[in-house]
Structure formats: structure tokens, C-alpha cells
Design a protein around this motif. Structure first.
Motif, short mmCIF file in Angstrom:
data_model
loop_
_atom_site.label_atom_id
_atom_site.label_comp_id
_atom_site.label_asym_id
_atom_site.label_seq_id
_atom_site.Cartn_x
_atom_site.Cartn_y
_atom_site.Cartn_z
N LEU A 68 2.35 -0.74 6.42
CA LEU A 68 2.56 -1.49 5.40
C LEU A 68 1.74 -1.16 4.40
O LEU A 68 0.46 -1.00 4.69
N HIS A 69 2.25 -1.02 3.20
CA HIS A 69 1.51 -0.61 2.01
C HIS A 69 1.58 -1.70 0.82
O HIS A 69 2.86 -1.96 0.51
N ASN A 70 0.63 -2.41 0.48
CA ASN A 70 0.66 -3.20 -0.64
C ASN A 70 0.30 -2.71 -1.95
O ASN A 70 -0.63 -2.24 -2.31
N TYR A 71 1.45 -2.57 -2.66
CA TYR A 71 1.47 -1.93 -4.23
C TYR A 71 0.75 -2.82 -5.18
O TYR A 71 0.81 -2.58 -6.49
N GLY A 72 0.64 -4.24 -4.87
CA GLY A 72 0.25 -5.27 -5.82
C GLY A 72 -1.08 -5.34 -5.82
O GLY A 72 -1.93 -4.34 -5.46
N GLU A 73 -1.62 -6.24 -6.82
CA GLU A 73 -3.08 -6.27 -7.19
C GLU A 73 -3.64 -7.48 -6.30
O GLU A 73 -5.18 -7.72 -6.59
N GLU A 74 -2.91 -8.31 -5.53
CA GLU A 74 -3.55 -9.20 -4.82
C GLU A 74 -3.29 -9.09 -3.32
O GLU A 74 -2.14 -8.44 -2.82
N PRO A 75 -4.09 -9.33 -2.27
CA PRO A 75 -3.62 -9.15 -1.00
C PRO A 75 -2.52 -10.39 -0.42
O PRO A 75 -2.39 -10.93 -1.12
N VAL A 76 -1.61 -9.61 0.33
CA VAL A 76 -0.64 -10.46 0.67
C VAL A 76 -0.38 -10.48 2.29
O VAL A 76 -0.79 -9.58 3.04
N VAL A 92 -2.59 -7.65 4.50
CA VAL A 92 -2.34 -6.14 3.76
C VAL A 92 -3.22 -6.47 2.40
O VAL A 92 -2.61 -6.99 1.58
N PRO A 93 -4.39 -5.94 2.56
CA PRO A 93 -5.29 -5.92 1.08
C PRO A 93 -4.54 -5.23 0.18
O PRO A 93 -3.59 -4.30 0.05
N ALA A 94 -4.90 -5.44 -1.23
CA ALA A 94 -4.37 -5.05 -2.57
C ALA A 94 -4.62 -3.57 -2.55
O ALA A 94 -5.87 -3.10 -2.48
N GLY A 95 -3.57 -2.66 -2.83
CA GLY A 95 -3.62 -1.17 -2.84
C GLY A 95 -3.87 -0.54 -1.69
O GLY A 95 -4.25 0.62 -1.83
N LYS A 96 -3.78 -1.30 -0.51
CA LYS A 96 -4.23 -0.53 0.72
C LYS A 96 -3.01 -0.45 1.72
O LYS A 96 -1.93 -1.34 1.49
N SER A 97 -3.22 0.11 2.83
CA SER A 97 -2.24 0.29 3.87
C SER A 97 -2.91 -0.23 5.14
O SER A 97 -3.88 -0.01 5.42
#
Length: 154
Positions: A68-76, A92-97
């Protein structure tokens, strides 16, 4: 003496014309794609990449692999499930996989296979911001050596 000037002018024109090709055509290597046997599922800013289910057979224990990769600026926080059992909450941390799978250090999303190897199975991704997305992913077994260790985790 005029001939070399014409050749040089023609060469410059050809170089300029062919250099423009990359300006209007997308660069293929910069496009995201599933590099293996899995598929992508998107829920809001989070994208499930190369997702597939590994099992020995229909009705048997199964594990979801991919990331799972988060392309946003906030954790989800994303709830991930195989559609046959309880979902697992994954931060899923912001900008991380975050890697999904059965091996050590990976987030385990397990359940029961509703499809046989070679078929498909529903996977459900839910986030508070984007709602629920259900899509099908391939079901594979340990025939390919890269997936055999995943079966050992079941």
C-alpha cells in the motif's frame, strides 16, 4: 564552401525536430504499473500495488501480498480484507509504502480463499476519507518459487 553550411543547417534542423519527440510523448519508464502478477486498487490517496492472493486452494487459508502506498501528505488508516473474513487496519504514513504479506516485517492480511489458484478473489480496501472499494485480484499458489515462502506463513 557553401555545401558544409547547408549540411550543418540540415543536421541542426533534424536534431531540433527529433528532440521535440520527448516533449509531447510520455516517458514510459515514469508511468506506474504492476511489475508482477498482481493488480492495483486505489482508495483515495492510497493505492494498493501488485496485490494478489496466495493459497493452496479454494476454501483454504490465504494471504494477501503486495503493498500500500500513500501518495497524500497525511497518514491514512486503510482497512484491508479478503472479502471472506475480518479486515486488518493498516496505518500508511504520508509518502510511504507498507508491505503486505506473510513474511516477517510485513503486515499480515489473511483469510480464506474464495477462489482457486488461477482464479480471482475480492479484496476490500476502506478508508474514512474515501469510503470502500472492492475489486478482484488474482489467486496464485506456490507453483512459482517466489510465492512458495508465503504459503509457509499460513
Amino acid at each position: 564552401m557553401k555545401h558544409p553550411v547547408r549540411v550543418l543547417s540540415l543536421a541542426a534542423a533534424v536534431a531540433l525536430a527529433t528532440a521535440g519527440c520527448s516533449a509531447v510523448n510520455p516517458i514510459t519508464t515514469q508511468q506506474a504499473y504492476d511489475a508482477s502478477d498482481g493488480v492495483s486498487i486505489e482508495v483515495g490517496d492510497v493505492k494498493g500495488l501488485n496485490l494478489l492472493v496466495i493459497t493452496e486452494g479454494e476454501g483454504e487459508a490465504a494471504v494477501l501480498i503486495g503493498s500500500l502506498h500513500n501518495y497524500g501528505e497525511e497518514p491514512v488508516e486503510v482497512s484491508v480484507g479478503l472479502g471472506t473474513g475480518e479486515a486488518v487496519a493498516v496505518e500508511v504514513p504520508a509518502g510511504k509504502s507498507v508491505k503486505l504479506g506473510g513474511e516477517e516485517g510485513e503486515t499480515h492480511v489473511t483469510g480464506v480463499a474464495s477462489g482457486a489458484p488461477g482464479g480471482i478473489q475480492d479484496v476490500v480496501l476502506t478508508s474514512e476519507e474515501a469510503g470502500t472499494v472492492t475489486d478482484t485480484v488474482p489467486v496464485l499458489d506456490g507453483t512459482l518459487p517466489e510465492y512458495e515462502p508465503e504459503l509457509d506463513s499460513l
